[in-house]
Write an enzyme that holds these catalytic residues in place. Structure first.
Site, mmCIF file in Angstrom:
data_model
loop_
_atom_site.group_PDB
_atom_site.id
_atom_site.type_symbol
_atom_site.label_atom_id
_atom_site.label_comp_id
_atom_site.label_asym_id
_atom_site.label_seq_id
_atom_site.Cartn_x
_atom_site.Cartn_y
_atom_site.Cartn_z
ATOM 1 N N ILE A 151 0.839 -1.207 0.000
ATOM 2 C CA ILE A 151 0.000 0.000 0.000
ATOM 3 C C ILE A 151 0.875 1.259 0.000
ATOM 4 O O ILE A 151 0.653 2.191 -0.788
ATOM 5 C CB ILE A 151 -0.962 -0.007 1.216
ATOM 6 C CG1 ILE A 151 -1.913 -1.204 1.106
ATOM 7 C CG2 ILE A 151 -1.736 1.302 1.307
ATOM 8 C CD1 ILE A 151 -2.734 -1.493 2.357
ATOM 9 N N THR A 229 -4.629 4.891 7.916
ATOM 10 C CA THR A 229 -5.546 3.884 7.348
ATOM 11 C C THR A 229 -5.037 2.486 7.693
ATOM 12 O O THR A 229 -5.541 1.506 7.150
ATOM 13 C CB THR A 229 -5.648 4.000 5.809
ATOM 14 O OG1 THR A 229 -4.343 3.834 5.262
ATOM 15 C CG2 THR A 229 -6.240 5.312 5.362
ATOM 16 N N ARG A 231 -3.907 0.616 11.222
ATOM 17 C CA ARG A 231 -4.696 0.092 12.348
ATOM 18 C C ARG A 231 -4.621 1.127 13.469
ATOM 19 O O ARG A 231 -3.578 1.755 13.668
ATOM 20 C CB ARG A 231 -4.125 -1.238 12.854
ATOM 21 C CG ARG A 231 -4.422 -2.441 11.983
ATOM 22 C CD ARG A 231 -5.895 -2.864 12.003
ATOM 23 N NE ARG A 231 -6.133 -4.039 11.182
ATOM 24 C CZ ARG A 231 -6.489 -4.026 9.896
ATOM 25 N NH1 ARG A 231 -6.654 -2.877 9.264
ATOM 26 N NH2 ARG A 231 -6.700 -5.153 9.244
ATOM 27 N N ASP A 255 -9.072 6.323 9.149
ATOM 28 C CA ASP A 255 -10.043 5.301 8.746
ATOM 29 C C ASP A 255 -10.144 4.243 9.843
ATOM 30 O O ASP A 255 -11.016 3.383 9.798
ATOM 31 C CB ASP A 255 -9.591 4.641 7.431
ATOM 32 C CG ASP A 255 -10.627 3.679 6.878
ATOM 33 O OD1 ASP A 255 -11.804 4.096 6.748
ATOM 34 O OD2 ASP A 255 -10.292 2.515 6.601
ATOM 35 N N GLU A 260 -11.736 0.443 17.772
ATOM 36 C CA GLU A 260 -12.873 0.902 16.956
ATOM 37 C C GLU A 260 -14.095 -0.016 17.084
ATOM 38 O O GLU A 260 -15.226 0.447 16.948
ATOM 39 C CB GLU A 260 -12.477 1.036 15.484
ATOM 40 C CG GLU A 260 -12.059 -0.277 14.852
ATOM 41 C CD GLU A 260 -11.435 -0.099 13.474
ATOM 42 O OE1 GLU A 260 -10.858 0.954 13.201
ATOM 43 O OE2 GLU A 260 -11.526 -1.051 12.690
ATOM 44 N N HIS A 299 -13.597 2.637 8.848
ATOM 45 C CA HIS A 299 -12.861 1.474 8.315
ATOM 46 C C HIS A 299 -13.437 1.012 6.965
ATOM 47 O O HIS A 299 -13.870 -0.133 6.809
ATOM 48 C CB HIS A 299 -12.854 0.321 9.326
ATOM 49 C CG HIS A 299 -11.676 -0.586 9.138
ATOM 50 N ND1 HIS A 299 -11.013 -1.190 10.171
ATOM 51 C CD2 HIS A 299 -11.015 -0.989 8.004
ATOM 52 C CE1 HIS A 299 -10.015 -1.923 9.695
ATOM 53 N NE2 HIS A 299 -10.000 -1.816 8.383
ATOM 54 N N ALA A 301 -11.594 1.912 3.980
ATOM 55 C CA ALA A 301 -10.560 2.121 2.954
ATOM 56 C C ALA A 301 -10.534 0.957 1.951
ATOM 57 O O ALA A 301 -10.251 1.142 0.776
ATOM 58 C CB ALA A 301 -9.193 2.296 3.609
ATOM 59 N N PHE A 302 -10.855 -0.247 2.418
ATOM 60 C CA PHE A 302 -10.810 -1.436 1.542
ATOM 61 C C PHE A 302 -12.093 -1.614 0.728
ATOM 62 O O PHE A 302 -12.161 -2.449 -0.158
ATOM 63 C CB PHE A 302 -10.627 -2.714 2.397
ATOM 64 C CG PHE A 302 -11.904 -3.112 3.115
ATOM 65 C CD1 PHE A 302 -12.307 -2.447 4.246
ATOM 66 C CD2 PHE A 302 -12.719 -4.121 2.608
ATOM 67 C CE1 PHE A 302 -13.489 -2.787 4.900
ATOM 68 C CE2 PHE A 302 -13.909 -4.472 3.246
ATOM 69 C CZ PHE A 302 -14.296 -3.791 4.397
#
Ligand code: NAD
Length: 334
Positions: A151, A229, A231, A255, A260, A299, A301-302
């Site tokens: 990434i 983005t 963890r 993100d 979370e 969360h 981003a994926f």
């Protein structure tokens, strides 16, 4: 083979039915757990996402199980040690979204650099003034990429297209790729001191827990923005709040958040005295999210159609490869 897919949406069922033929397939929206495992106890293959818990107790019930194909990169929801002991193969999806996560990283960066989030809220209130909305160019600024893996390297490619200077910090360095892409590896300290934008792309483990903490956050160039983005646990939330209060950071794009998963469980936490630590985390997260220079996405981003399809494609390949006798993307515990 008898294959059971858990945590499946309707469109995913249709997609997979087209791709996997000649096997008995069961699809369910449910997460695999001890209460529903009996329905598939003679199945050869199960495919899960990250919300199923494949524990020793669940494995005990799956008497014919040969393959677990998780539709994720991470596999901490599966007792892999126990699977190894029982000779059950576990396969994962090692890559699916370098560009997907990198694009979302830039969505967060641009939201902060051009005050998109503030403008949106203001115009919702019928206020079209531009006072306080002056942004800054990315061209010519320095971005510091912490973790230049799949990434991180894609973030670097996009950053170069914006005309940015790029610094990177990584425990592993590849001089060829740094020359080809035109970036420089530096120490974490130098990256923090010299970057206008910092972005995190390391995995979360005991070495990266609070990689950005109360000590080193003070080194960050005054007025920089930080994007996470990766963890939540990679950054100490308290340090982040202090850095915003002290104007070390002018903005933060997240993100992910420490703890979370607790955001979904607030009411249970309040009544559980065992969970006071979690409650403290939740309060810190709420303080952070209430700041107007913090942009947060839950969360996602994926979460693009193309990335989800790539996940299904690799999972299908993993299952078909296994059924033809040559397992692929087998998870190995380090
Ligand atoms: P990757 O393994 O390809 O790259 C990680 C890089 O970090 C590697 O180059 C590695 O050498 C480096 N690294 C590891 N430990 C380090 C340390 N202690 N200090 C400095 N560098 C270190 O992984 P990737 O595919 O680029 O993914 C990175 C992370 O992004 C994942 O682990 C995951 O946590 C996160 N992620 C988030 C989402 C999302 O939806 N928000 C989706 C996918 C991945």
């Amino acid at each position: 083979m008898k294959i059971a897919f858990f945590e499946i949406k309707d469109w995913e069922k249709e997609y997979l039915q087209e791709k996997i033929k000649g096997h008995t397939i069961e699809f369910t929206k449910e997460r695999l757990n001890i209460n529903n495992v009996d329905k598939i106890n003679d199945y050869d293959v199960v495919s899960v996402f990250i919300y199923s818990r494949v524990s020793k107790q669940v494995l005990d019930k799956l008497i014919n199980l040969k393959l677990i194909a998780t539709r994720s990169t991470g596999f901490d929801h599966i007792d892999v040690t126990e699977c190894n002991r029982r000779k059950i193969t576990v396969s994962n999806v090692p890559y699916y979204g370098e560009n997907t996560i990198a694009e979302h990283t830039f969505a967060l960066i641009l939201s902060l650099s051009r005050n998109v989030h503030k403008s949106y809220l203001r115009t919702l209130r019928n206020d079209f003034s531009i006072k306080g909305l002056k942004g800054f160019d990315l061209k010519g600024k320095t971005i510091g990429v912490i973790g230049a893996g799949h990434i991180g390297l894609h973030v670097i490619r996009v950053a170069k297209a914006f005309g940015m200077n790029v610094l990177a910090y990584d425990v592993r360095q590849d001089s060829f790729i740094s020359e080809v892409l035109g970036f420089e590896y530096v120490s974490l300290e130098d990256l923090l001191k010299n970057s206008d934008i910092l972005t995190l792309h390391v995995p979360y483990n005991k070495y990266t827990h609070h990689l950005i903490n109360k000590e080193n956050i003070k080194l960050i160039k005054k007025g920089a923005i930080l994007i996470n983005t990766a963890r939540g646990g990679v950054v100490d939330t308290e340090a982040l709040i202090e850095a915003l209060d002290e104007k070390i950071l002018s903005g933060v794009g997240l993100d992910v958040l420490e703890g979370e998963e607790l955001l979904l469980e607030e009411s249970r936490l309040v009544y559980d005295p065992e969970n006071l630590n979690n409650l403290a985390n939740l309060v810190k997260d709420q303080i952070l999210l209430s700041k107007d220079n913090v942009v947060f996405t839950p969360h996602i981003a994926f979460y693009s159609q193309e990335a989800l399809e790539r996940i299904l494609d690799t999972t299908t390949e993993n299952i078909l490869a296994f059924s033809s006798g040559v397992a692929q993307n087998v998870v190995i515990l380090k």
